[in-house]
Scaffold this motif. Structure first.
Motif, PDB file in Angstrom:
ATOM      1  N   ASN A 116       5.192  -5.450  -9.055  1.00 22.75           N
ATOM      2  CA  ASN A 116       4.407  -5.463  -7.818  1.00 22.75           C
ATOM      3  C   ASN A 116       3.924  -4.038  -7.560  1.00 22.75           C
ATOM      4  OD1 ASN A 116       4.313  -8.178  -6.800  1.00 22.75           O
ATOM      5  ND2 ASN A 116       6.513  -8.010  -6.441  1.00 22.75           N
ATOM      6  N   GLY A 117       3.062  -3.576  -8.443  1.00 19.97           N
ATOM      7  CA  GLY A 117       2.594  -2.197  -8.381  1.00 19.97           C
ATOM      8  C   GLY A 117       1.608  -1.970  -9.493  1.00 19.97           C
ATOM      9  N   CYS A 118       1.769  -0.875 -10.219  1.00 19.42           N
ATOM     10  CA  CYS A 118       0.775  -0.529 -11.238  1.00 19.42           C
ATOM     11  C   CYS A 118       0.857  -1.422 -12.470  1.00 19.42           C
ATOM     12  CB  CYS A 118       0.919   0.932 -11.632  1.00 19.42           C
ATOM     13  SG  CYS A 118       2.450   1.297 -12.501  1.00 19.42           S
ATOM     14  N   ARG A 126      -0.059  -0.305  -3.997  1.00 17.96           N
ATOM     15  CA  ARG A 126       0.090  -1.684  -4.480  1.00 17.96           C
ATOM     16  C   ARG A 126       1.552  -2.042  -4.292  1.00 17.96           C
ATOM     17  NH1 ARG A 126      -2.431  -2.010 -10.448  1.00 17.96           N
ATOM     18  NH2 ARG A 126      -2.312  -4.257 -10.129  1.00 17.96           N
ATOM     19  N   SER A 127       1.793  -3.187  -3.717  1.00 18.45           N
ATOM     20  CA  SER A 127       3.168  -3.601  -3.504  1.00 18.45           C
ATOM     21  C   SER A 127       3.187  -5.125  -3.407  1.00 18.45           C
ATOM     22  CB  SER A 127       3.714  -2.959  -2.227  1.00 18.45           C
ATOM     23  OG  SER A 127       5.058  -3.340  -2.034  1.00 18.45           O
ATOM     24  N   LYS A 155       2.905  -1.199 -14.975  1.00 20.91           N
ATOM     25  CA  LYS A 155       3.337  -0.532 -16.214  1.00 20.91           C
ATOM     26  C   LYS A 155       4.834  -0.696 -16.466  1.00 20.91           C
ATOM     27  CE  LYS A 155      -0.728   1.478 -16.667  1.00 20.91           C
ATOM     28  NZ  LYS A 155      -1.715   0.780 -17.490  1.00 20.91           N
ATOM     29  N   GLN A 165      -3.931  10.046  -7.715  1.00 23.69           N
ATOM     30  CA  GLN A 165      -2.883   9.035  -7.809  1.00 23.69           C
ATOM     31  C   GLN A 165      -2.464   8.548  -6.405  1.00 23.69           C
ATOM     32  OE1 GLN A 165       1.178  10.418  -8.469  1.00 23.69           O
ATOM     33  NE2 GLN A 165       1.252   9.197 -10.318  1.00 23.69           N
ATOM     34  N   TRP A 182      -7.087   3.906  -6.334  1.00 26.74           N
ATOM     35  CA  TRP A 182      -6.324   4.183  -7.553  1.00 26.74           C
ATOM     36  C   TRP A 182      -5.310   3.058  -7.776  1.00 26.74           C
ATOM     37  CZ3 TRP A 182      -1.415   4.981  -9.440  1.00 26.74           C
ATOM     38  CH2 TRP A 182      -1.287   5.739 -10.626  1.00 26.74           C
ATOM     39  N   MET A 183      -5.509   2.281  -8.828  1.00 26.04           N
ATOM     40  CA  MET A 183      -4.634   1.123  -9.085  1.00 26.04           C
ATOM     41  C   MET A 183      -3.518   1.456 -10.069  1.00 26.04           C
ATOM     42  SD  MET A 183      -5.812  -1.466  -7.327  1.00 26.04           S
ATOM     43  CE  MET A 183      -5.653  -3.098  -8.048  1.00 26.04           C
ATOM     44  N   SER A 184      -3.838   2.257 -11.081  1.00 26.26           N
ATOM     45  CA  SER A 184      -2.816   2.705 -12.032  1.00 26.26           C
ATOM     46  C   SER A 184      -3.438   3.830 -12.840  1.00 26.26           C
ATOM     47  CB  SER A 184      -2.343   1.560 -12.939  1.00 26.26           C
ATOM     48  OG  SER A 184      -3.222   1.396 -14.046  1.00 26.26           O
ATOM     49  N   TYR A 203       4.636   6.389 -13.588  1.00 24.00           N
ATOM     50  CA  TYR A 203       3.176   6.316 -13.717  1.00 24.00           C
ATOM     51  C   TYR A 203       2.457   6.478 -12.388  1.00 24.00           C
ATOM     52  CZ  TYR A 203       4.299   5.040 -18.387  1.00 24.00           C
ATOM     53  OH  TYR A 203       4.805   5.079 -19.656  1.00 24.00           O
ATOM     54  N   CYS A 204       2.972   5.828 -11.325  1.00 25.94           N
ATOM     55  CA  CYS A 204       2.261   5.988 -10.054  1.00 25.94           C
ATOM     56  C   CYS A 204       3.039   6.809  -9.046  1.00 25.94           C
ATOM     57  CB  CYS A 204       1.803   4.652  -9.495  1.00 25.94           C
ATOM     58  SG  CYS A 204       3.063   3.423  -9.287  1.00 25.94           S
ATOM     59  N   GLY A 205       4.242   7.256  -9.407  1.00 29.98           N
ATOM     60  CA  GLY A 205       4.983   8.131  -8.505  1.00 29.98           C
ATOM     61  C   GLY A 205       5.577   7.417  -7.297  1.00 29.98           C
ATOM     62  N   GLU A 263      10.152  -4.810  -6.032  1.00 27.34           N
ATOM     63  CA  GLU A 263       8.808  -4.536  -6.544  1.00 27.34           C
ATOM     64  C   GLU A 263       8.840  -4.388  -8.065  1.00 27.34           C
ATOM     65  OE1 GLU A 263       8.295  -1.040  -3.715  1.00 27.34           O
ATOM     66  OE2 GLU A 263       6.295  -1.885  -3.759  1.00 27.34           O
TER      67      GLU A 263
END
Ligand SMILES: [Zn+2]
Lengths: 188, 113
Positions: B60-62, A141-142, B64, A54, A67-69, B8-10, B17
């Motif tokens: 702006n991330g996973c 990712r941001s 989810k 992760q 790792w994207m999700s 989900y991504c911590g 975001e």
């Protein structure tokens, strides 16, 4: 077929950090069960790298995996191999609940290097770039100011940055402005 | 500034975001429901001063969706939890009870399962 070129065709800017269009980069979006044996094998075969943990990226000699999700990876492969490798991955995952798509031409790819790299990215992204908080191999990712973007830190202190090709010019100008020679803040 | 940790991504994501998704745990009333039920489903929302449950998306991330429990008065975040639940998980209810004994929100309350 027409000659493929990257979004800014190798443009560069140097200020407190160096911003470069990193050229054509093969990218495959892979969605599926990251724990699946078949998927792990397909990723390894396509990139030479293992499925990353992760929030990280695994880099091999001729490829990388980010790792994207929880159900998505970004495979990096040589640009000229992207079509064939996408087909190979899809073939290897036949029967699995998975999807591989070649997104190489939908992405822009930049390299940000030099002393001010952390600071330049820190100006445009709401992420902690302190040396203890953002370490080599970390993938995030941001956003880059107003658009979505992703980046990771290399061992040599440079960043690779991925964004949509449609906003590639925006991101290049954004990073260049943030790297203006007289704009050093000195936080990182 | 509001900071929520994406389950989900911590990632400890800052408000810009994230995309706010409104009140959590709404029960949908669609075809076959009464006019009153449909009206309440569409328009009636909690507006508490205190414990609140919301849906957020790590845009702006996973990408989810997830749930967050926080205090609207102090902005204290009690925690975030999976989107794959239609009620606040016991774990999050316990976390809230530890900090706001006697809390209530819609049909949920401290000590009520
Ligand atoms: Zn997330």
């Amino acid at each position: 077929m027409s000659k493929a070129v990257s979004v800014l065709n190798g443009a560069q800017y140097t200020g407190i950090a160096k911003v470069e269009d990193a050229g054509l980069q093969g990218m495959i979006t892979l969605r599926g069960d990251l724990g699946s044996k078949a998927l792990k094998a397909a990723v390894k075969a396509a990139t030479g790298a293992e499925v990353p943990a992760q929030g990280s990226v695994n880099v091999a000699k001729n490829g990388a995996v980010a790792w994207m999700s929880t159900d998505e990876l970004l495979l990096l492969v040589p640009y000229e191999d992207a079509v064939a490798k996408t087909a190979e991955v899809a073939e290897a995952l036949k029967g699995e609940h998975a999807l591989a798509v070649n997104v190489s031409d939908a992405r822009a790819f930049f390299r940000l290097s030099g002393e001010g790299a952390r600071e330049v990215l820190g100006k445009v992204s709401p992420v902690d770039f302190d040396a203890a908080a953002f370490v080599p191999g970390q993938f995030r990712r941001s956003r880059l100011a107003q658009v979505a973007g992703a980046f990771w830190l290399n061992e040599d202190g440079s960043f690779y940055i991925v964004c949509f090709r449609s906003v590639g010019e925006y991101v290049f100008k954004l990073l260049s402005t943030a790297a203006h020679p007289q704009s050093k803040v000195g936080v990182y | 500034m509001l900071i929520l940790e994406c389950p989900y991504c911590g990632v400890k994501a800052e408000e810009t975001e994230l995309a706010a998704g409104g009140e959590a745990h709404l029960k949908r009333f669609g075809p076959g429901s009464s006019d009153d039920e449909f009206h309440d489903y569409l328009f009636m929302r909690e507006n508490p001063k205190g414990v609140h449950f919301e849906r957020w998306r790590h845009a702006n991330g996973c990408g989810k969706w997830f749930h967050a429990a926080r205090c609207t008065m102090t902005l204290e975040v009690f925690g975030t939890y999976t989107a794959q639940t239609s009620v606040p998980t016991q774990e999050i209810q316990d976390k809230i009870a530890a900090k706001r004994p006697g809390w209530t929100w819609r049909e949920f309350a401290d000590g009520k399962k």
